[in-house]
Design a protein around this motif. Structure first.
Motif, PDB file in Angstrom:
ATOM      1  N   UNK A  65       4.436 -77.899  89.260  1.00 43.44           N
ATOM      2  CA  UNK A  65       5.728 -78.425  88.834  1.00 43.44           C
ATOM      3  C   UNK A  65       5.796 -79.950  88.848  1.00 43.44           C
ATOM      4  N   UNK A  66       4.904 -80.593  89.591  1.00 43.19           N
ATOM      5  CA  UNK A  66       4.875 -82.058  89.603  1.00 43.19           C
ATOM      6  C   UNK A  66       3.956 -82.627  88.528  1.00 43.19           C
ATOM      7  N   UNK A  67       3.267 -81.742  87.816  1.00 43.76           N
ATOM      8  CA  UNK A  67       2.421 -82.160  86.701  1.00 43.76           C
ATOM      9  C   UNK A  67       3.194 -82.048  85.396  1.00 43.76           C
ATOM     10  N   UNK A  68       2.556 -82.353  84.283  1.00 44.65           N
ATOM     11  CA  UNK A  68       3.246 -82.307  82.986  1.00 44.65           C
ATOM     12  C   UNK A  68       3.455 -80.882  82.475  1.00 44.65           C
ATOM     13  N   UNK A  69       4.483 -80.703  81.647  1.00 46.17           N
ATOM     14  CA  UNK A  69       4.696 -79.470  80.880  1.00 46.17           C
ATOM     15  C   UNK A  69       4.643 -79.871  79.415  1.00 46.17           C
ATOM     16  N   UNK A  70       3.613 -79.428  78.717  1.00 51.06           N
ATOM     17  CA  UNK A  70       3.430 -79.772  77.303  1.00 51.06           C
ATOM     18  C   UNK A  70       3.615 -78.510  76.471  1.00 51.06           C
ATOM     19  N   UNK A  71       4.603 -78.542  75.558  1.00 51.74           N
ATOM     20  CA  UNK A  71       4.872 -77.395  74.682  1.00 51.74           C
ATOM     21  C   UNK A  71       4.360 -77.693  73.279  1.00 51.74           C
ATOM     22  N   UNK A  72       3.614 -76.755  72.719  1.00 51.72           N
ATOM     23  CA  UNK A  72       3.029 -76.917  71.394  1.00 51.72           C
ATOM     24  C   UNK A  72       3.366 -75.690  70.549  1.00 51.72           C
ATOM     25  N   UNK A  73       3.960 -75.926  69.385  1.00 52.95           N
ATOM     26  CA  UNK A  73       4.204 -74.837  68.437  1.00 52.95           C
ATOM     27  C   UNK A  73       3.010 -74.774  67.494  1.00 52.95           C
ATOM     28  N   UNK A  74       2.136 -73.814  67.724  1.00 55.12           N
ATOM     29  CA  UNK A  74       0.886 -73.724  66.956  1.00 55.12           C
ATOM     30  C   UNK A  74       1.135 -73.498  65.466  1.00 55.12           C
ATOM     31  N   UNK A  75       2.204 -72.796  65.128  1.00 57.94           N
ATOM     32  CA  UNK A  75       2.473 -72.504  63.714  1.00 57.94           C
ATOM     33  C   UNK A  75       2.946 -73.738  62.957  1.00 57.94           C
ATOM     34  N   UNK A  76       3.385 -74.778  63.678  1.00 57.52           N
ATOM     35  CA  UNK A  76       3.896 -75.986  63.025  1.00 57.52           C
ATOM     36  C   UNK A  76       2.811 -77.020  62.766  1.00 57.52           C
ATOM     37  N   UNK A  77       1.594 -76.777  63.256  1.00 52.60           N
ATOM     38  CA  UNK A  77       0.496 -77.725  63.078  1.00 52.60           C
ATOM     39  C   UNK A  77      -0.418 -77.229  61.953  1.00 52.60           C
ATOM     40  N   UNK A  78      -0.656 -78.047  60.933  1.00 49.18           N
ATOM     41  CA  UNK A  78      -1.560 -77.635  59.851  1.00 49.18           C
ATOM     42  C   UNK A  78      -2.944 -77.277  60.385  1.00 49.18           C
ATOM     43  N   UNK A  79      -3.582 -76.327  59.730  1.00 46.83           N
ATOM     44  CA  UNK A  79      -4.880 -75.834  60.174  1.00 46.83           C
ATOM     45  C   UNK A  79      -5.912 -76.950  60.322  1.00 46.83           C
ATOM     46  N   UNK A  80      -5.877 -77.938  59.425  1.00 50.33           N
ATOM     47  CA  UNK A  80      -6.881 -79.000  59.475  1.00 50.33           C
ATOM     48  C   UNK A  80      -6.608 -80.028  60.584  1.00 50.33           C
ATOM     49  N   UNK A  81      -5.477 -79.896  61.269  1.00 49.97           N
ATOM     50  CA  UNK A  81      -5.137 -80.854  62.324  1.00 49.97           C
ATOM     51  C   UNK A  81      -5.089 -80.239  63.720  1.00 49.97           C
ATOM     52  N   UNK A  82      -5.107 -78.925  63.810  1.00 49.70           N
ATOM     53  CA  UNK A  82      -4.848 -78.296  65.104  1.00 49.70           C
ATOM     54  C   UNK A  82      -5.922 -78.634  66.142  1.00 49.70           C
ATOM     55  N   UNK A  83      -7.184 -78.754  65.711  1.00 45.96           N
ATOM     56  CA  UNK A  83      -8.235 -79.087  66.678  1.00 45.96           C
ATOM     57  C   UNK A  83      -8.045 -80.493  67.228  1.00 45.96           C
ATOM     58  N   UNK A  84      -7.740 -81.453  66.350  1.00 47.39           N
ATOM     59  CA  UNK A  84      -7.553 -82.831  66.821  1.00 47.39           C
ATOM     60  C   UNK A  84      -6.295 -82.965  67.667  1.00 47.39           C
ATOM     61  N   UNK A  85      -5.261 -82.159  67.369  1.00 51.44           N
ATOM     62  CA  UNK A  85      -4.026 -82.218  68.149  1.00 51.44           C
ATOM     63  C   UNK A  85      -4.230 -81.646  69.555  1.00 51.44           C
ATOM     64  N   UNK A  86      -4.975 -80.569  69.650  1.00 51.75           N
ATOM     65  CA  UNK A  86      -5.170 -79.930  70.958  1.00 51.75           C
ATOM     66  C   UNK A  86      -6.304 -80.566  71.762  1.00 51.75           C
TER      67      UNK A  86
END
Length: 253
Positions: A43-64
């Motif tokens: 709980x003292x660390x970050x919480x990062x939420x990612x909507x996988x369906x909103x990221x284009x296929x060609x960008x998802x690897x670089x985003x994650x």
């Protein structure tokens, strides 16, 4: 039903388990993910939420996974950390996980197995310490059977499954949710709107295909648009708020 869901969430939080939350759109999957995060050891660390369906296929690897400088045209000259690195020592919430491609599923599986990622354009592995909470509105077991989702990744994600039932399957929750949302919006907008028994009855016979999210939106709209202090069933069925069920549907309820 929701008490059971919350109990499961708190158990998952206690053990820091990898969690797969399933349920229709709008049932509150991210709320449960945040409940796990707030009650867990991270709980003292970050919480990062990612909507996988909103990221284009060609960008998802670089985003994650991130990328090194100059790794592709348009890349930041300093490089960029991905969501896995940003969530280190915390929680990474991967929403709509069922939408990622088979090719990226293989790379995600390796990251989860090895607890490390490699940035695009990089040649070194980066160790990560992240609790994964995934969510989907799809039947992932069915997608495994049809070959659309890798079985190994499904089992890796499905360590601690939590199914959130649709709102129409937990009708006892509707009135408490109405009161909670009405109280929240009255405070937000400085209003004093109340819901009559007829309005509560009307809201309970609706099927709520959009689940809790739809209910919240409707309550906000009623609080904002109804001039009277007391909201009744005519307000619910009027002004294109909700479509009134046929008589036989009302009788069946």
């Amino acid at each position: 039903e929701m008490k059971h869901v919350v109990e499961l969430a708190l158990t998952a939080a206690k053990h820091g388990a990898r969690v797969l939350i399933e349920g229709e759109t709008g049932v509150g999957k991210e709320i449960i993910a945040k409940l796990i995060y707030r009650n867990g050891t991270r709980k003292n660390g970050p919480f990062i939420a990612v909507n996988c369906s909103a990221i284009p296929e060609n960008l998802i690897e670089s985003e994650l996974f991130g990328y090194e400088k100059g790794s592709f045209t348009g890349a930041d000259e300093k490089g960029k950390k991905g969501y896995f690195e940003l969530a280190n020592k915390g929680v990474l919430f991967l929403d709509e996980i069922g939408e990622i491609s088979l090719s990226f599923q293989a790379k995600l599986l390796r990251a989860l197995q090895e607890n490390e990622i490699q940035r695009i354009g990089g040649n070194k592995s980066i160790k990560i310490d992240v609790q994964i909470i995934a969510a989907t509105n799809k039947d992932l077991a069915e997608k495994v059977q049809s070959g659309e989702f890798k079985a190994d990744l499904f089992y890796r994600l499905n360590t601690f499954p939590i199914m959130i039932p649709a709102l129409r399957e937990r009708q006892a929750d509707i009135v408490p949710l109405i009161y909670a949302f009405a109280d929240s919006f009255n405070k937000k907008y400085g209003t004093q709107k109340r819901f009559s028994l007829s309005s509560l009855n009307a809201l309970q016979v609706y099927e709520w295909p959009g689940n809790v999210r739809e209910l919240e939106n409707i309550i906000e709209r009623l609080v904002l648009t109804v001039r009277e202090d007391v909201i009744n069933d005519e307000h619910v069925w009027g002004r294109e708020i909700l479509k009134k069920p046929a008589k036989e549907e009302l009788f069946g309820k």
